[in-house]
Design a protein around this motif. Structure first.
Motif, short mmCIF file in Angstrom:
data_model
loop_
_atom_site.label_atom_id
_atom_site.label_comp_id
_atom_site.label_asym_id
_atom_site.label_seq_id
_atom_site.Cartn_x
_atom_site.Cartn_y
_atom_site.Cartn_z
N SER A 47 2.58 1.85 -3.40
CA SER A 47 1.56 2.14 -4.47
C SER A 47 1.34 3.56 -4.63
O SER A 47 1.02 4.29 -5.55
CB SER A 47 0.27 1.48 -4.19
OG SER A 47 -0.61 1.87 -3.07
N ASP A 50 0.24 -5.76 -6.16
CA ASP A 50 -0.75 -5.39 -5.69
C ASP A 50 -1.90 -6.47 -5.59
O ASP A 50 -1.53 -7.74 -6.30
CB ASP A 50 -1.16 -4.09 -6.33
CG ASP A 50 -1.54 -4.22 -7.83
OD1 ASP A 50 -1.70 -3.29 -8.47
OD2 ASP A 50 -1.67 -5.27 -8.15
N SER A 73 0.89 -1.09 0.00
CA SER A 73 0.03 0.03 -0.05
C SER A 73 0.76 1.36 -0.06
O SER A 73 0.39 2.06 -0.73
CB SER A 73 -0.89 0.03 1.23
OG SER A 73 -1.72 1.24 1.29
#
Length: 635
Positions: free
Chosen positions: A80, A177, A77
Motif C-alpha cells: 500500500s 486491503d 501494508s
C-alpha cells in the motif's frame, strides 16, 4: 487300397486337428483381445489416478504459498506504500528480498509481485518492468484484475530478465486491503518442463498419451504441446464428438471413462479417461488406442499358426492338467491358511475390515454391514469413513482420522512403498461414552482384480492408552511432562502444519530464593499458584506442559500475532503476585519467551529453541516481562 484308406484316415485326422486349432486360435484371439481391452482400461484408469495425485500434490504447494503471500497483512501494508516509496532503493530491496526468500525456500522458478497502483513488476531479482494494457503480453494481469476470482493459473512465457522466456505455469493471486480493494497481484511460477517430464514418464511406461486441457479445449500441458501454443486437444486427436462430454465433466472425485473411434470407419479405437482437477480448473485426459494392440496380436497369431497343431494340443492338454491339479492344491492350502489367519486375528482384534481402495468400496458382507447407510445400503468407502468420523469419532480426532484413511493418502502411501498405516483415536460406544481405539491398516495390491486393497484391524486400547496418558502427566500440576509435551505438540503440528500457533515458555524468576527461604513445601505452593493462573488464562484451549522444575510451556492456536502478544502481556501481569502460606510471603514474577509458528519453526525443537532465545532476552532485560520471537530475524 490300404494306402488310400490310411490316407483318408490321416486326412480326416488332419482336418479335425486343423478345425480344432482354428477354432481354438479364434476363440483365444477373441478372449485375449477382450482381456487386453480390460487391461487397457485398468492401466489407463490407474495411470490417470496416479498422474492426478502426483499433479495435485505438485500444485498444492505453489497454490497454498501464493495464497499465503496474498493474505500476508505485512505484504499488503508494504504494497500500500508502494506509490510513495516505489522509487526508493531501500523499498525495492525489501520487496526483492521478500520475494527471494520464498523463491529460495520453496525452490520456485519464479516469484513475482505487481503493484496495481504503478504497474511495476517485481521479481526476486528486483524491478523487472512496468505492465501496460498496450502490451498484449500483459493481458493475463488485466484479465485477473477484471475477474471476480481471487486467483488464476496461466501457462505463459516468463518474461523476467534471465528466465529466457521459458514456458511456465503461473499461480496469480490478488492482494487486497482491509476494505477489499485490490492492491496488486502476487504469485509463483513452475517451469512446465518438469510437468512434461512427469507426463512423459507415464506415457513411456504405460504407452498412453496424457494431457492437461483447459475448459476451452486448449492443451495447457502435454509432452508435445503447451498452452502457450494454443493447440486444441480435440482437433489434434480428431475427437470432436466427445468435446462437450469431456469438457462438461467436473466431478472432482470420479473419472469419466469412454471408448471412442480414432477416426471414421477405423477398426482402431481409443479408451479415454478424464479427471477434473478443481485446483487447476483443468481436465486431465489419458488416452490409449488399440492400434498397437491389434498389430501385436495379429503378429502373435501369425506366429502361432506356424506351430504344429498336434504339438500345441498336447502341450495345452498337459499344461491344463498340471495347472488344474496345482490350482486345486493351492486353493486348498489357501483356504486352510485363511481359516487359521482369521481365527488368529479375531483373537487379537475387535474387527477386521477389508476395502477395495481403487474401486472405493467395502469388501465382504461384514465390512459392508459396518459401512452401511442408515437405510442399510452399502456406502462407497470415502463416504463410509466420513459417516464413521461424523457419528463415532470424537471431534478432535476426526480430521486426523479422515486424512490418515483418505483414499488419496492410502494410494500415496502404497506408491511410496509404505504398506502400513496406524491411527489412535477416541470412538463412541452405543451408550455415548468414548474409549480409545487403534486401527492398523495393511495395504496391498491384488492381482486378481488389479486393485489396491486395505485390511483394517481395529483394536480397543483404552486401558493401555489411559495408563500411557497417566504416565505422561505431571502429578503435582496436572500438566504434560516434557516428553509428553514434545509428542503432543509434534502431533498437532503434523495434523495441521499450516495452522498459526504460539509457543510460550514460562520461567519463575528467582525461584531458588523461595525454596531457600521458606522450604520446598512453600515452593510447591508457589508452583501450584503459578500453574493455576496459567490454567485460568488458557481455559482448556491450549496445551500446557511442565518442562522443568520451575519452567513451563504452553502451546495454543492463535488468530494473529497481536493476540499472542496481548496474551503474553496479560499473563506477565497476572503472574506478578504474592505467594502466601501461613506466615510465609514471597513476591512471585515470571519471565516469558514466545515463539510463533510456523514462522519460527514447524517442529518442537525449532519452536523450543526460538522461544528459549526470547526467554533469554527477557531475563537479560531484568526478568518479569515477555519477549516475542516472530521469526523475522530478531526477538
Amino acid at each position: 487300397m490300404k494306402n488310400k484308406h490310411l490316407l483318408k484316415i490321416n486326412l480326416i485326422i488332419a482336418i479335425i486337428l486343423v478345425i480344432g486349432f482354428v477354432l481354438t486360435a479364434v476363440l483365444s484371439y477373441r478372449a485375449n483381445y477382450r482381456t487386453s481391452l480390460d487391461k487397457m482400461e485398468q492401466i489407463s484408469t490407474l495411470t490417470a489416478e496416479g498422474i492426478y495425485y502426483r499433479l495435485t500434490t505438485k500444485f498444492t504447494k505453489p497454490v497454498n504459498i501464493s495464497l499465503t503471500m496474498a493474505h500476508d497483512s505485512l505484504l499488503a501494508s508494504h504494497l500500500s506504500g508502494e506509490p510513495r516509496h516505489g522509487d526508493d532503493p531501500a523499498y525495492i530491496e525489501t520487496t526483492r528480498a521478500y520475494l527471494e526468500t520464498y523463491q529460495k525456500k520453496y525452490d520456485f522458478d519464479s516469484v513475482f509481485l505487481v503493484s496495481a497502483a504503478t504497474g511495476r513488476y517485481y521479481s526476486f531479482r528486483g524491478v523487472d518492468r512496468v505492465l501496460t494494457e498496450k502490451n498484449p503480453e500483459n493481458a493475463w494481469y488485466f484479465r485477473l484484475l477484471d475477474s471476480p476470482r481471487d486467483y488464476t493459473l496461466e501457462v505463459d512465457n516468463d518474461e523476467v530478465q534471465g528466465a529466457d522466456n521459458a514456458i511456465t505455469v503461473f499461480v496469480n493471486c490478488k492482494i487486497k486491503d482491509a476494505a477489499g480493494r485490490v492492491l496488486g497481484v502476487v504469485g509463483v511460477g513452475i517451469r512446465i518442463d518438469s510437468l512434461q517430464e512427469l507426463l512423459r514418464s507415464y506415457e513411456e511406461k504405460y504407452h498412453v498419451t496424457a494431457s492437461l486441457v483447459s475448459k476451452n479445449g486448449t492443451m495447457e500441458i502435454s509432452t508435445a504441446h503447451t498452452g502457450y501454443e494454443g493447440k486444441d486437444w480435440f482437433t489434434v486427436y480428431r475427437q470432436e464428438d466427445i468435446r462437450e462430454k469431456v469438457l462438461g465433466w467436473n466431478a472432482d472425485s470420479m473419472s469419466l471413462k469412454l471408448w471412442t473411434p480414432t477416426a471414421p470407419r477405423s477398426r482402431e479405437k481409443s479408451f479415454i479417461v478424464t479427471r477434473f482437477i478443481p485446483e487447476l480448473s483443468w481436465n486431465l485426459i489419458v488416452a490409449q488406442n488399440t492400434g498397437l494392440l491389434i498389430r501385436k496380436m495379429q503378429t502373435q497369431l501369425y506366429q502361432t499358426c506356424a506351430i504344429l497343431v498336434a504339438v500345441i494340443l498336447i502341450v495345452l492338454l498337459v499344461i491344463t492338467t498340471v495347472i488344474r491339479k496345482f490350482n486345486r492344491q493351492i486353493t486348498q492350502l489357501m483356504e486352510e491358511r485363511q481359516q487359521f489367519f482369521t481365527r488368529a486375528t479375531e483373537q487379537q482384534y475387535d474387527n477386521i475390515w477389508e476395502f477395495n481402495i481403487t474401486e472405493n468400496c467395502a469388501e465382504g458382507t461384514r465390512t459392508e454391514e459396518s459401512f452401511a447407510a442408515r437405510d442399510g445400503r452399502p456406502l462407497p468407502y470415502d463416504q463410509g469413513i466420513a459417516l464413521m468420523a461424523e457419528t463415532r469419532v470424537k471431534k478432535e480426532f476426526r480430521r486426523g482420522y479422515l486424512e490418515t484413511f483418505a483414499p488419496r493418502n492410502i494410494i500415496r502411501a502404497y506408491e511410496a512403498g509404505n504398506s502400513h498405516l496406524r491411527y489412535d483415536f477416541m470412538t463412541r460406544r452405543n451408550d455415548g461414552q468414548y474409549y480409545w481405539m487403534r486401527v492398523d491398516a495393511h495395504i496391498f495390491y491384488s492381482a486378481e482384480d488389479a486393485s489396491i486393497h486395505m485390511l483394517a484391524y481395529r483394536k480397543n486400547i483404552d486401558a493401555e492408552k489411559k495408563q500411557e496418558l497417566r504416565a505422561a502427566t505431571d502429578e503435582m500440576t496436572g500438566f504434560y511432562t516434557k516428553k509428553a509435551t514434545e509428542r503432543a505438540i509434534g502431533r498437532l503440528l503434523s495434523e495441521k502444519p499450516d495452522g498459526a500457533y504460539a509457543f510460550f515458555i514460562f520461567d519463575i524468576d528467582n525461584f531458588k530464593q523461595a525454596n531457600d527461604r521458606f522450604g520446598h513445601a512453600f515452593g510447591d505452593v508457589c508452583i501450584r499458584t503459578f500453574t493455576g493462573i496459567l490454567k485460568r488464562h488458557f481455559r482448556g484451549k491450549g496445551l500446557l506442559g511442565r518442562i522443568g522444575g520451575d519452567e513451563f510451556a504452553a502451546f495454543i492456536p492463535i488468530p494473529d500475532r497481536e493476540w499472542a502478544e496481548a496474551t503474553a502481556k496479560n499473563l506477565s501481569a497476572a503472574l506478578c503476585v504474592e505467594c502466601a502460606d501461613g506466615t510465609a510471603r514471597w513476591r512471585m514474577s515470571a519471565s516469558i519467551g514466545v515463539a510463533l509458528a510456523p514462522q519460527c519453526g514447524t517442529d518442537f525443537a525449532g519452536l523450543y529453541q526460538s522461544a528459549d532465545a526470547a526467554l533469554y532476552q527477557t531475563k537479560k532485560r531484568g526478568k518479569n516481562g515477555f519477549t516475542m520471537n516472530d521469526g523475522h530475524g530478531g526477538v
